[in-house]
Scaffold this active site. Structure first.
Site, mmCIF file in Angstrom:
data_model
loop_
_atom_site.group_PDB
_atom_site.id
_atom_site.type_symbol
_atom_site.label_atom_id
_atom_site.label_comp_id
_atom_site.label_asym_id
_atom_site.label_seq_id
_atom_site.Cartn_x
_atom_site.Cartn_y
_atom_site.Cartn_z
ATOM 1 N N ARG A 46 23.392 32.473 44.227
ATOM 2 C CA ARG A 46 24.055 32.608 45.531
ATOM 3 C C ARG A 46 23.963 34.039 46.069
ATOM 4 O O ARG A 46 24.898 34.564 46.660
ATOM 5 C CB ARG A 46 25.526 32.175 45.439
ATOM 6 N N SER B 56 32.099 25.133 49.715
ATOM 7 C CA SER B 56 32.718 25.789 48.558
ATOM 8 C C SER B 56 33.092 27.221 48.935
ATOM 9 O O SER B 56 32.229 27.996 49.350
ATOM 10 C CB SER B 56 31.755 25.798 47.371
ATOM 11 N N GLU C 154 32.490 32.902 48.628
ATOM 12 C CA GLU C 154 31.103 32.649 49.022
ATOM 13 C C GLU C 154 30.854 32.963 50.499
ATOM 14 O O GLU C 154 29.845 33.577 50.834
ATOM 15 C CB GLU C 154 30.743 31.196 48.721
#
Length: 335
Positions: A160, A238, A329
């Site tokens: 990520r 998320s 995130e």
């Protein structure tokens, strides 16, 4: 290129938070995108790049400069290579690849946002990530004031993460090249939940269309497919990444998976829920989704400050109880 005023960031982001914009500049191709960025830089106006608005927490005070919305579209195919404009909606691209019998991104179905944002975050889900198929990223480099092409190595992909994310504001993605795998069947299924849904073993393949539909069903069941009628989809997906810790840092009872360099990836969803923030935990107009504890959702009238305060409470509770620090995130932007 269109320039608009009297627009709010809340209307351009999936979380529905954010204040008024001074100037919204809508760039409809790569040339207009570069021109809009150069114009803002040369004039000294604060600059914010916005794709689908699905991975950003926008400031309540708004943006006192230019918000450049990426509206470029287009997919060009040369055998198994797709060259995709930055503003192409990501799920439209995945649907095109599946219809065209090109494998490698089928498990990424249903993810909101634009294609240009995917290499920044190294978007991933259900055992796939875009770094596995990206062969080049064409960018405008604001530091060098020139266009350039980045190889996968130059992108510095990680979980990520990427160089594009680690050097915020420097690179503006114009196009992305994806090298896919021709054929009617998927890449080997690498995620247990998806394998179970498809009734195949880990490492097996399945028809591309079946994988896409299975992923969409799984995501809908968690409120992670954008739907104006579904309040659980008013989110950024998320909200926390799965933390990667040394093997000695494994938390008893927490699902985990092997990561690189002998480390272990922990389930952020389990940590959040076990720290007292289960599904449907609400504080004011924000809280966890009623269907997935890892997704933070907002109600109409919520603020970015309210959302980030709730996220901070989650982070502190997980740290106190398990000694693990969660990392958000989505990007929380500031002028």
């Amino acid at each position: 290129m269109q320039v608009r005023r009297e627009v709010r960031l809340a209307d351009l982001t999936t979380l529905g938070v954010g204040g008024p914009i001074d100037r919204l500049v809508e760039a409809e191709d790569a040339g207009e995108l570069v021109a809009a960025v150069r114009d803002a830089d040369e004039a000294g106006r604060p600059f914010l790049l916005l794709g689908g608005g699905s991975n950003v927490v926008a400031p309540d005070e708004g943006w006192p400069g230019d918000v450049v919305a990426v509206r470029s579209r287009g997919i060009a195919r040369a055998r198994d290579l797709l060259t995709v404009q930055a503003g192409e909606p990501w799920d439209d691209l995945v649907a095109y690849a599946v219809r065209s019998e090109l494998a490698g991104m089928e498990a990424l179905s249903g993810i909101p946002g634009s294609t240009g944002a995917t290499p920044v975050q190294n978007v991933g889900a259900y055992g796939q990530e875009v770094a596995q198929t990206i062969s080049a990223v064409r960018v405008y480099d604001r530091a060098e004031k020139s266009e350039r092409e980045l190889t996968p190595a130059e992108c510095g992909f990680a979980y990520r993460d990427s160089r594009l994310k680690r050097e915020p504001g420097r690179f503006v993605v114009l196009e992305v090249d994806f090298a896919l795998h021709p054929g009617p069947r998927s890449r080997p299924v690498a995620y247990a939940e998806l394998a179970g849904k498809l009734d195949v073993a880990i490492g097996d393949t399945a028809p591309l269309a079946d994988v896409r539909e299975a992923v969409l069903e799984l995501r809908r069941g968690k409120g992670m497919v954008l739907d104006p009628a579904d309040p659980d989809s008013r989110s950024a997906g998320s909200f926390f990444t799965n933390p990667i810790v040394p093997a000695a840092g494994v938390v008893d009872g927490c699902p985990s998976w092997p990561a690189t360099d002998g480390q272990v990836k922990l389930s952020a969803a389990w940590l959040v829920q076990s720290a007292g923030f289960g599904r449907g935990t609400r504080q004011g107009k924000v809280g966890t989704s009623s269907r997935h504890s890892l997704a933070l959702t907002t109600e109409p009238g919520a603020t970015a400050a309210e959302l980030m305060a709730f996220a901070d409470r989650v982070i502190e509770a997980v740290r106190e109880q398990f000694g693990v620090t969660l990392v958000p995130e989505p990007t929380a932007v500031r002028p």
